[in-house]
Design a protein around this motif. Structure first.
Motif, PDB file in Angstrom:
ATOM      1  N   GLU A  18       0.840  -1.188   0.000  1.00 12.74           N
ATOM      2  CA  GLU A  18       0.000   0.000   0.000  1.00 12.74           C
ATOM      3  C   GLU A  18       0.875   1.237   0.000  1.00 12.74           C
ATOM      4  O   GLU A  18       1.836   1.337   0.744  1.00 12.74           O
ATOM      5  CB  GLU A  18      -0.919   0.020   1.216  1.00 12.74           C
ATOM      6  CG  GLU A  18      -2.284  -0.475   0.906  1.00 12.74           C
ATOM      7  CD  GLU A  18      -3.311  -0.139   1.966  1.00 12.74           C
ATOM      8  OE1 GLU A  18      -3.046   0.701   2.851  1.00 12.74           O
ATOM      9  OE2 GLU A  18      -4.376  -0.738   1.910  1.00 12.74           O
TER      10      GLU A  18
ATOM     11  N   LEU B 229      -1.691   7.239  -2.739  1.00 17.69           N
ATOM     12  CA  LEU B 229      -2.158   7.359  -4.116  1.00 17.69           C
ATOM     13  C   LEU B 229      -1.537   8.553  -4.848  1.00 17.69           C
ATOM     14  O   LEU B 229      -1.110   8.401  -6.002  1.00 17.69           O
ATOM     15  CB  LEU B 229      -3.683   7.433  -4.152  1.00 17.69           C
ATOM     16  CG  LEU B 229      -4.332   7.495  -5.528  1.00 17.69           C
ATOM     17  CD1 LEU B 229      -3.930   6.311  -6.389  1.00 17.69           C
ATOM     18  CD2 LEU B 229      -5.843   7.565  -5.390  1.00 17.69           C
TER      19      LEU B 229
ATOM     20  N   VAL C 111       1.925   7.568  -6.106  1.00 17.50           N
ATOM     21  CA  VAL C 111       1.865   6.618  -7.216  1.00 17.50           C
ATOM     22  C   VAL C 111       1.493   7.342  -8.507  1.00 17.50           C
ATOM     23  O   VAL C 111       2.111   7.144  -9.554  1.00 17.50           O
ATOM     24  CB  VAL C 111       0.855   5.488  -6.915  1.00 17.50           C
ATOM     25  CG1 VAL C 111       0.642   4.600  -8.129  1.00 17.50           C
ATOM     26  CG2 VAL C 111       1.321   4.653  -5.727  1.00 17.50           C
ATOM     27  N   LEU C 112       0.485   8.206  -8.426  1.00 23.06           N
ATOM     28  CA  LEU C 112       0.047   8.928  -9.618  1.00 23.06           C
ATOM     29  C   LEU C 112       1.135   9.856 -10.152  1.00 23.06           C
ATOM     30  O   LEU C 112       1.287  10.008 -11.372  1.00 23.06           O
ATOM     31  CB  LEU C 112      -1.232   9.704  -9.339  1.00 23.06           C
ATOM     32  CG  LEU C 112      -2.485   8.840  -9.162  1.00 23.06           C
ATOM     33  CD1 LEU C 112      -3.678   9.712  -8.795  1.00 23.06           C
ATOM     34  CD2 LEU C 112      -2.769   8.025 -10.403  1.00 23.06           C
TER      35      LEU C 112
ATOM     36  N   THR D 109      -3.993  15.033  -9.054  1.00 24.97           N
ATOM     37  CA  THR D 109      -3.213  14.563  -7.904  1.00 24.97           C
ATOM     38  C   THR D 109      -2.889  15.694  -6.937  1.00 24.97           C
ATOM     39  O   THR D 109      -2.827  15.481  -5.727  1.00 24.97           O
ATOM     40  CB  THR D 109      -1.919  13.896  -8.399  1.00 24.97           C
ATOM     41  OG1 THR D 109      -2.270  12.839  -9.289  1.00 24.97           O
ATOM     42  CG2 THR D 109      -1.113  13.322  -7.259  1.00 24.97           C
TER      43      THR D 109
ATOM     44  N   TRP E 266      -4.871   9.134   1.187  1.00 25.50           N
ATOM     45  CA  TRP E 266      -5.461   8.100   0.341  1.00 25.50           C
ATOM     46  C   TRP E 266      -4.376   7.109  -0.053  1.00 25.50           C
ATOM     47  O   TRP E 266      -3.297   7.481  -0.498  1.00 25.50           O
ATOM     48  CB  TRP E 266      -6.065   8.703  -0.909  1.00 25.50           C
ATOM     49  CG  TRP E 266      -7.335   9.467  -0.672  1.00 25.50           C
ATOM     50  CD1 TRP E 266      -7.922   9.760   0.526  1.00 25.50           C
ATOM     51  CD2 TRP E 266      -8.168  10.052  -1.667  1.00 25.50           C
ATOM     52  NE1 TRP E 266      -9.060  10.484   0.338  1.00 25.50           N
ATOM     53  CE2 TRP E 266      -9.240  10.680  -0.998  1.00 25.50           C
ATOM     54  CE3 TRP E 266      -8.112  10.120  -3.043  1.00 25.50           C
ATOM     55  CZ2 TRP E 266     -10.247  11.349  -1.671  1.00 25.50           C
ATOM     56  CZ3 TRP E 266      -9.107  10.784  -3.714  1.00 25.50           C
ATOM     57  CH2 TRP E 266     -10.167  11.386  -3.027  1.00 25.50           C
ATOM     58  N   ALA E 267      -4.684   5.836   0.108  1.00 23.28           N
ATOM     59  CA  ALA E 267      -3.706   4.802  -0.200  1.00 23.28           C
ATOM     60  C   ALA E 267      -4.286   3.818  -1.213  1.00 23.28           C
ATOM     61  O   ALA E 267      -5.497   3.688  -1.361  1.00 23.28           O
ATOM     62  CB  ALA E 267      -3.295   4.060   1.068  1.00 23.28           C
ATOM     63  N   VAL E 268      -3.394   3.154  -1.894  1.00 27.11           N
ATOM     64  CA  VAL E 268      -3.793   2.170  -2.898  1.00 27.11           C
ATOM     65  C   VAL E 268      -2.815   1.005  -2.841  1.00 27.11           C
ATOM     66  O   VAL E 268      -1.624   1.189  -2.569  1.00 27.11           O
ATOM     67  CB  VAL E 268      -3.832   2.812  -4.310  1.00 27.11           C
ATOM     68  CG1 VAL E 268      -2.466   3.276  -4.728  1.00 27.11           C
ATOM     69  CG2 VAL E 268      -4.430   1.873  -5.327  1.00 27.11           C
TER      70      VAL E 268
ATOM     71  N   VAL F  83      -0.693  -1.380  -4.795  1.00 26.93           N
ATOM     72  CA  VAL F  83      -0.123  -1.397  -6.140  1.00 26.93           C
ATOM     73  C   VAL F  83       0.444  -2.763  -6.535  1.00 26.93           C
ATOM     74  O   VAL F  83       0.986  -2.902  -7.630  1.00 26.93           O
ATOM     75  CB  VAL F  83       0.975  -0.316  -6.285  1.00 26.93           C
ATOM     76  CG1 VAL F  83       0.391   1.074  -6.149  1.00 26.93           C
ATOM     77  CG2 VAL F  83       2.109  -0.545  -5.318  1.00 26.93           C
TER      78      VAL F  83
END
Length: 130
Positions: free
Chosen positions: A13, A16, A19-20, A80, A87-89, A91
């Motif tokens: 995680e 976000l 990452v973007l 972004t 906010w997490a994602v 990957v």
């Protein structure tokens, strides 16, 4: 039904926005690489004439690809910028889909790159063999 290997995969995680922004950097790199090809293609087969319809369509298509890549990068960058850092994602699955090792490393790196990854100072014809 999910297979057992998906349950045993560690979750990666990340924030976000981070990452973007790495995706934004990769899109800028793609635009740069495509843009470098354009002059070489324009110089191919000069005996065929500079303004043939097919040649112009190809060159316009290349230019459009550059514009789209840069446009997507700018769009993601602006979206972004207003995104909460909390906010997490995960990957993990997405990174497994990326086939280019260098891109996979760039997208997996938790550290943002200040510059794009493509070397600007390499001469034409320079390459790294696998």
């Amino acid at each position: 039904m999910k297979s057992d290997h998906l349950y045993n995969t560690p979750v990666m995680e990340e924030a976000l926005p981070a990452v973007l922004m790495r995706v934004v950097s990769e899109l800028h790199d793609v635009a740069y690489l495509i843009e470098r090809i354009e002059p070489q293609l324009a110089d191919l087969h000069p005996e065929a004439g500079q303004n043939t319809a097919e040649r112009m369509m190809v060159l316009q298509g290349i230019d459009l690809a550059v514009q789209k890549a840069r446009g997507l990068a700018e769009f993601l960058g602006h979206v972004t910028a207003d995104m909460p850092e909390g906010w997490a994602v995960d990957v993990t699955t997405a990174l497994n889909l990326v086939k280019l090792t260098d891109m996979q490393k760039a997208l997996a790196s938790p550290f943002l790159r200040a510059e794009h990854s493509q070397p600007i100072n390499k001469a034409a014809g320079d390459f790294e063999a696998f």
